[in-house]
Design a protein around this motif. Structure first.
Motif, PDB file in Angstrom:
ATOM      1  N   VAL A   3      90.000 -49.647 -33.501  1.00 19.70           N
ATOM      2  CA  VAL A   3      89.063 -49.730 -32.369  1.00 19.70           C
ATOM      3  C   VAL A   3      89.674 -49.109 -31.116  1.00 19.70           C
ATOM      4  CG1 VAL A   3      87.797 -51.340 -30.890  1.00 19.70           C
ATOM      5  CG2 VAL A   3      88.049 -51.846 -33.321  1.00 19.70           C
ATOM      6  N   ARG A   4      90.919 -49.502 -30.826  1.00 20.00           N
ATOM      7  CA  ARG A   4      91.554 -49.043 -29.577  1.00 20.00           C
ATOM      8  C   ARG A   4      91.681 -47.522 -29.519  1.00 20.00           C
ATOM      9  NH1 ARG A   4      94.440 -53.625 -27.154  1.00 20.00           N
ATOM     10  NH2 ARG A   4      93.996 -55.305 -28.580  1.00 20.00           N
ATOM     11  N   GLN A   5      92.063 -46.952 -30.656  1.00 16.13           N
ATOM     12  CA  GLN A   5      92.264 -45.499 -30.692  1.00 16.13           C
ATOM     13  C   GLN A   5      90.972 -44.758 -30.378  1.00 16.13           C
ATOM     14  OE1 GLN A   5      93.724 -47.650 -32.478  1.00 16.13           O
ATOM     15  NE2 GLN A   5      95.879 -47.089 -32.715  1.00 16.13           N
ATOM     16  N   LEU A   6      89.874 -45.271 -30.919  1.00 17.58           N
ATOM     17  CA  LEU A   6      88.599 -44.582 -30.674  1.00 17.58           C
ATOM     18  C   LEU A   6      88.174 -44.724 -29.212  1.00 17.58           C
ATOM     19  CD1 LEU A   6      86.457 -42.919 -32.263  1.00 17.58           C
ATOM     20  CD2 LEU A   6      85.062 -44.980 -32.256  1.00 17.58           C
ATOM     21  N   ILE A   7      88.417 -45.908 -28.665  1.00 19.60           N
ATOM     22  CA  ILE A   7      88.072 -46.118 -27.245  1.00 19.60           C
ATOM     23  C   ILE A   7      88.842 -45.118 -26.387  1.00 19.60           C
ATOM     24  CG2 ILE A   7      88.330 -47.736 -25.296  1.00 19.60           C
ATOM     25  CD1 ILE A   7      87.767 -50.007 -27.322  1.00 19.60           C
ATOM     26  N   ARG A   8      90.138 -44.977 -26.725  1.00 20.08           N
ATOM     27  CA  ARG A   8      90.994 -44.049 -25.978  1.00 20.08           C
ATOM     28  C   ARG A   8      90.538 -42.607 -26.184  1.00 20.08           C
ATOM     29  NH1 ARG A   8      96.263 -45.405 -28.124  1.00 20.08           N
ATOM     30  NH2 ARG A   8      95.801 -47.535 -27.616  1.00 20.08           N
ATOM     31  N   LYS A   9      90.322 -42.253 -27.432  1.00 15.33           N
ATOM     32  CA  LYS A   9      89.974 -40.874 -27.777  1.00 15.33           C
ATOM     33  C   LYS A   9      88.647 -40.449 -27.150  1.00 15.33           C
ATOM     34  CE  LYS A   9      89.454 -37.995 -31.874  1.00 15.33           C
ATOM     35  NZ  LYS A   9      89.156 -38.048 -33.290  1.00 15.33           N
ATOM     36  N   GLN A  10      87.678 -41.341 -27.207  1.00 12.60           N
ATOM     37  CA  GLN A  10      86.352 -40.977 -26.691  1.00 12.60           C
ATOM     38  C   GLN A  10      86.166 -41.398 -25.224  1.00 12.60           C
ATOM     39  OE1 GLN A  10      83.055 -41.709 -29.294  1.00 12.60           O
ATOM     40  NE2 GLN A  10      83.965 -40.378 -30.830  1.00 12.60           N
ATOM     41  N   LYS A  11      87.233 -41.900 -24.643  1.00  7.43           N
ATOM     42  CA  LYS A  11      87.227 -42.326 -23.241  1.00  7.43           C
ATOM     43  C   LYS A  11      86.048 -43.251 -22.927  1.00  7.43           C
ATOM     44  CE  LYS A  11      89.761 -38.293 -21.812  1.00  7.43           C
ATOM     45  NZ  LYS A  11      89.678 -36.883 -21.720  1.00  7.43           N
ATOM     46  N   ILE A  12      85.886 -44.241 -23.781  1.00 10.46           N
ATOM     47  CA  ILE A  12      84.787 -45.204 -23.580  1.00 10.46           C
ATOM     48  C   ILE A  12      85.209 -46.125 -22.436  1.00 10.46           C
ATOM     49  CG2 ILE A  12      83.446 -47.069 -24.657  1.00 10.46           C
ATOM     50  CD1 ILE A  12      83.983 -45.604 -27.378  1.00 10.46           C
ATOM     51  N   LYS A  13      84.404 -46.105 -21.368  1.00  2.63           N
ATOM     52  CA  LYS A  13      84.794 -46.856 -20.169  1.00  2.63           C
ATOM     53  C   LYS A  13      84.377 -48.323 -20.254  1.00  2.63           C
ATOM     54  CE  LYS A  13      86.410 -43.569 -17.245  1.00  2.63           C
ATOM     55  NZ  LYS A  13      85.699 -42.287 -17.191  1.00  2.63           N
ATOM     56  N   SER A  14      83.158 -48.575 -20.736  1.00  2.00           N
ATOM     57  CA  SER A  14      82.761 -49.985 -20.812  1.00  2.00           C
ATOM     58  C   SER A  14      82.201 -50.293 -22.186  1.00  2.00           C
ATOM     59  CB  SER A  14      81.736 -50.312 -19.726  1.00  2.00           C
ATOM     60  OG  SER A  14      80.499 -49.735 -20.047  1.00  2.00           O
ATOM     61  N   LEU A  15      82.577 -51.453 -22.662  1.00  2.00           N
ATOM     62  CA  LEU A  15      82.122 -51.894 -23.983  1.00  2.00           C
ATOM     63  C   LEU A  15      80.934 -52.837 -23.807  1.00  2.00           C
ATOM     64  CD1 LEU A  15      85.598 -52.690 -25.567  1.00  2.00           C
ATOM     65  CD2 LEU A  15      84.036 -50.875 -26.315  1.00  2.00           C
ATOM     66  N   PRO A  16      80.042 -52.879 -24.804  1.00  2.00           N
ATOM     67  CA  PRO A  16      78.901 -53.807 -24.691  1.00  2.00           C
ATOM     68  C   PRO A  16      79.282 -55.243 -25.077  1.00  2.00           C
ATOM     69  CG  PRO A  16      78.722 -52.542 -26.717  1.00  2.00           C
ATOM     70  CD  PRO A  16      79.963 -52.062 -26.038  1.00  2.00           C
ATOM     71  N   ILE A  17      80.579 -55.473 -25.235  1.00  2.00           N
ATOM     72  CA  ILE A  17      81.061 -56.784 -25.677  1.00  2.00           C
ATOM     73  C   ILE A  17      81.709 -57.532 -24.511  1.00  2.00           C
ATOM     74  CG2 ILE A  17      82.648 -57.949 -27.298  1.00  2.00           C
ATOM     75  CD1 ILE A  17      80.157 -56.479 -28.552  1.00  2.00           C
ATOM     76  N   ALA A  18      81.398 -58.815 -24.429  1.00  2.00           N
ATOM     77  CA  ALA A  18      81.898 -59.624 -23.312  1.00  2.00           C
ATOM     78  C   ALA A  18      83.380 -59.960 -23.511  1.00  2.00           C
ATOM     79  CB  ALA A  18      81.073 -60.903 -23.219  1.00  2.00           C
ATOM     80  N   ASP A  19      84.096 -59.921 -22.423  1.00  2.00           N
ATOM     81  CA  ASP A  19      85.520 -60.305 -22.396  1.00  2.00           C
ATOM     82  C   ASP A  19      85.638 -61.807 -22.184  1.00  2.00           C
ATOM     83  OD1 ASP A  19      87.525 -58.282 -22.604  1.00  2.00           O
ATOM     84  OD2 ASP A  19      86.685 -57.356 -20.798  1.00  2.00           O
ATOM     85  N   SER A  20      86.751 -62.372 -22.552  1.00  2.00           N
ATOM     86  CA  SER A  20      87.047 -63.733 -22.096  1.00  2.00           C
ATOM     87  C   SER A  20      88.541 -63.810 -21.886  1.00  2.00           C
ATOM     88  CB  SER A  20      86.576 -64.776 -23.111  1.00  2.00           C
ATOM     89  OG  SER A  20      87.397 -64.746 -24.242  1.00  2.00           O
ATOM     90  N   SER A  21      88.968 -64.811 -21.139  1.00  2.00           N
ATOM     91  CA  SER A  21      90.376 -64.877 -20.773  1.00  2.00           C
ATOM     92  C   SER A  21      91.288 -64.960 -21.996  1.00  2.00           C
ATOM     93  CB  SER A  21      90.610 -66.077 -19.850  1.00  2.00           C
ATOM     94  OG  SER A  21      90.115 -67.230 -20.498  1.00  2.00           O
ATOM     95  N   ASN A  22      90.852 -65.707 -23.000  1.00  2.00           N
ATOM     96  CA  ASN A  22      91.737 -65.890 -24.168  1.00  2.00           C
ATOM     97  C   ASN A  22      91.565 -64.803 -25.219  1.00  2.00           C
ATOM     98  OD1 ASN A  22      89.184 -66.808 -24.916  1.00  2.00           O
ATOM     99  ND2 ASN A  22      90.040 -68.210 -26.438  1.00  2.00           N
ATOM    100  N   LEU A  23      90.487 -64.065 -25.140  1.00  2.86           N
ATOM    101  CA  LEU A  23      90.231 -63.063 -26.168  1.00  2.86           C
ATOM    102  C   LEU A  23      89.448 -61.886 -25.571  1.00  2.86           C
ATOM    103  CD1 LEU A  23      90.987 -63.012 -29.183  1.00  2.86           C
ATOM    104  CD2 LEU A  23      88.735 -63.937 -29.695  1.00  2.86           C
ATOM    105  N   PRO A  24      90.153 -60.818 -25.224  1.00  2.00           N
ATOM    106  CA  PRO A  24      89.465 -59.650 -24.653  1.00  2.00           C
ATOM    107  C   PRO A  24      88.493 -59.024 -25.652  1.00  2.00           C
ATOM    108  CG  PRO A  24      91.852 -59.496 -24.359  1.00  2.00           C
ATOM    109  CD  PRO A  24      91.605 -60.645 -25.290  1.00  2.00           C
ATOM    110  N   ALA A  25      87.556 -58.247 -25.139  1.00  4.38           N
ATOM    111  CA  ALA A  25      86.503 -57.636 -25.974  1.00  4.38           C
ATOM    112  C   ALA A  25      87.096 -56.817 -27.124  1.00  4.38           C
ATOM    113  CB  ALA A  25      85.603 -56.770 -25.105  1.00  4.38           C
ATOM    114  N   VAL A  26      88.159 -56.060 -26.822  1.00  7.38           N
ATOM    115  CA  VAL A  26      88.753 -55.207 -27.868  1.00  7.38           C
ATOM    116  C   VAL A  26      89.260 -56.060 -29.029  1.00  7.38           C
ATOM    117  CG1 VAL A  26      90.559 -53.523 -28.362  1.00  7.38           C
ATOM    118  CG2 VAL A  26      89.390 -53.459 -26.184  1.00  7.38           C
ATOM    119  N   ASN A  27      89.919 -57.152 -28.699  1.00  7.86           N
ATOM    120  CA  ASN A  27      90.427 -58.032 -29.766  1.00  7.86           C
ATOM    121  C   ASN A  27      89.283 -58.600 -30.588  1.00  7.86           C
ATOM    122  OD1 ASN A  27      92.326 -57.873 -27.541  1.00  7.86           O
ATOM    123  ND2 ASN A  27      93.586 -59.258 -28.768  1.00  7.86           N
ATOM    124  N   ARG A  28      88.197 -58.910 -29.916  1.00 10.91           N
ATOM    125  CA  ARG A  28      87.037 -59.459 -30.619  1.00 10.91           C
ATOM    126  C   ARG A  28      86.489 -58.419 -31.603  1.00 10.91           C
ATOM    127  NH1 ARG A  28      84.799 -64.188 -28.388  1.00 10.91           N
ATOM    128  NH2 ARG A  28      85.972 -64.946 -26.600  1.00 10.91           N
TER     129      ARG A  28
END
Lengths: 269, 270
Positions: free
Chosen positions: A29-54
């Protein structure tokens, strides 16, 4: 919620498409976000579990689920290439052939073809045949049922009825041609073994819920092929005997008897 | 006979238990099958299912309908589903309120929906299509989830409620999934239970999950957690006697062990 929105935001399709790309990306997931320069994800973040981890939870499960399924389908290939190489093969396979089936049973159907074109498949050309053999065994296990032709029924067929009798090959019963002795290879698949090329025809079928296989000569395969065309038995014999003049009607009757005992044939009338 | 009778206490039918069931015909009120395991296949699974069906009520529970996907409904899939239903005559048919793939691809996972009005109407239209084709109401199950969408406009329970009302379908309330999601998304599971209309819930699911440290994973590989039992008790208090089923998909114990767990549910509900 009684009324439909007049102009609902059309977010669902692009969101699902983006998520599929992210979750199925071979390098993560992270590599694609970096590669495609995705600025915002449609997934909500939370303090204990960021969107990427989810997202990574789902990405991990996608690969794990298909990997488990392919491990079950291809135990011999797994034994030959080893766990690490197998996982890497599945990663590459999923990138080229993402699952398009609603059932995991079919997800690995193109794996043999993929192996054939892979680096290890070129190095070990028999691996492709082994994979084809293994998936054929799986298919035989789950093939649909049919009314099995029984000896009890055949003895009731009057001589004048044989010509029009329609005998088929039951769905699990298929013969396969291989360039390598896959029946021997599958008994003890090993990365170190060296095999000699040997074109063979193997019949695979299910009887009493168990899958069996055996080598068969070309003439038997030809008769089974003729039977699988679902023509009246008279026509099957006519065309088969025309091409196999050295064989007698007794030989056909004998094969038929053997195959009925092995529950390979089905009743079509 | 009622359209959705209370079947009592059932277990998910798994191939590991085939020999035990066929030998002992244990005292279980009903079984739930994973529909896809029996769709388009013959051999032992289908044969065993038919034998078991002769002695027990069966419910069909699917994982691949992908009711929330923006792809067209998979006609072949729904056709196979109906073919199986016509054959085994289940008490009812259920699947998940989720999507499993898009662009013709399948992730083989139950991905949550964004809780938007767009998604409500999208899913409602598709449930109606499926119900029309099958000629019966279906049940939608709440999934456990590890992500939620920034675009969501309502809570999960309001979404489920809206879908059930507008599509005129029923609900399979998975108590473990509510608990797992409540921990993963920091909500009070009782808010969920209280919001669901009583007349919509036809079945409960119970299962075990795994604690992964900073989230819970719905693994169906453990006994039911104490807190999930507590929530089940509260669900029973609210919804009354509802058909209850325990699912176990990994590290599957012997049948008698699962029967004990089922009797625990029976005890709590009585």
């Amino acid at each position: 919620m009684k009324t439909k929105l007049k102009n609902p935001k059309k977010q669902l399709k692009p969101t699902q498409e983006l998520l599929f790309k992210l979750l199925s990306n071979k390098t993560g997931v992270r590599q694609l976000i970096r590669k495609q320069k995705i600025k915002s994800l449609p997934i909500a973040d939370s303090s204990n579990l960021p969107a990427v981890n989810r997202l990574e939870i789902y990405a991990g499960m996608y690969k794990a689920r298909i990997l488990d399924s392919l491990k079950d389908d291809y135990p011999g290939v797994l034994a030959v290439v080893g766990k690490k190489e197998f996982e890497s093969l599945v990663d590459d396979y999923l990138e080229k052939y993402p699952s398009v089936y609603w059932t995991l049973r079919k997800t690995g159907d193109k794996f043999p073809l993929f192996i054939k074109g892979s680096k290890i498949g070129k190095k070990k050309p028999w691996l492709y045949s082994l994979a084809e053999f293994e998936i054929a065994i799986c298919h035989a296990f789950t093939a649909t049922d049919a009314t099995i032709l029984s000896r009890e029924y055949l003895v009731t067929v009057k001589p004048n009825e044989w010509e029009q009798l329609r005998i088929g090959v039951q769905p699990s019963c298929r013969f396969h041609q291989f360039m390598w002795p896959v029946d021997l290879i599958s008994e003890k698949p090993s990365p170190k073994s060296v095999y000699k090329k040997e074109p063979i025809t193997i019949l695979i079928w299910r009887k009493n819920f168990r899958v069996y296989y055996k080598r068969i000569p070309e003439d038997e395969a030809a008769l089974l092929m003729a039977l699988s065309r679902k023509l009246p038995f008279g026509k099957v014999c006519e065309s088969f005997m025309a091409q196999h003049e050295s064989l007698s009607e007794n030989w056909v009757a004998q094969k038929l008897g053997e195959w009925v005992s092995e529950e390979m044939l089905s009743f079509l009338n | 006979m009622k359209r959705f009778p209370n079947l009592g206490f059932g277990l998910g039918l798994r191939s590991k238990h085939y020999p035990y069931i066929l030998k002992n015909w244990p005292k279980v009120d009903w079984f739930e099958i994973i529909s896809e395991n029996y769709m388009g296949v013959g051999g032992r699974p289908r044969h065993t299912l038919k034998s078991i069906r002769e002695k027990y009520p069966i419910v069909m529970h699917g994982v691949s309908l992908s009711i929330g996907s923006t792809d067209p409904l998979k006609k072949e899939y729904v056709k196979e589903l109906k073919y199986l239903a016509d054959d085994i005559k289940p008490a009812w048919i259920s699947d998940h309120l989720c999507w499993t793939g898009v662009g013709g691809h399948n992730m083989h996972d139950l991905l949550p929906m964004p809780y938007t009005e767009e998604a409500v109407w999208h899913v409602v239209g598709r449930i109606k299509q499926v119900q029309d084709y099958l000629g019966r109401q279906i049940l939608m199950e709440n999934v456990s989830s590890y992500m939620s969408y920034t675009q969501s406009e309502m809570t999960e329970w309001d979404f489920l409620k809206a879908v059930a009302i507008e599509a005129d379908c029923k609900i399979l309330l998975d108590v473990n999934n509510i608990y797992v999601s409540s921990v993963n998304h920091h909500f009070d599971p009782m808010d969920y239970i209280q919001a669901i209309p009583k007349n919509k819930v036809v079945q409960f699911h119970l299962a075990g999950h795994s604690n992964k440290g900073n989230y819970l994973l719905d693994t169906h590989d453990h006994p039911i957690n104490k807190k999930v039992w507590g929530l089940y008790q509260k669900a029973v208090n609210r919804f009354g006697p509802v058909s209850t089923l325990i699912e176990r998909d990994d590290h599957i114990p012997s049948f008698p062990v699962l029967l004990k767990e089922l009797n625990q549910a029976r005890g709590l509900a009585s």
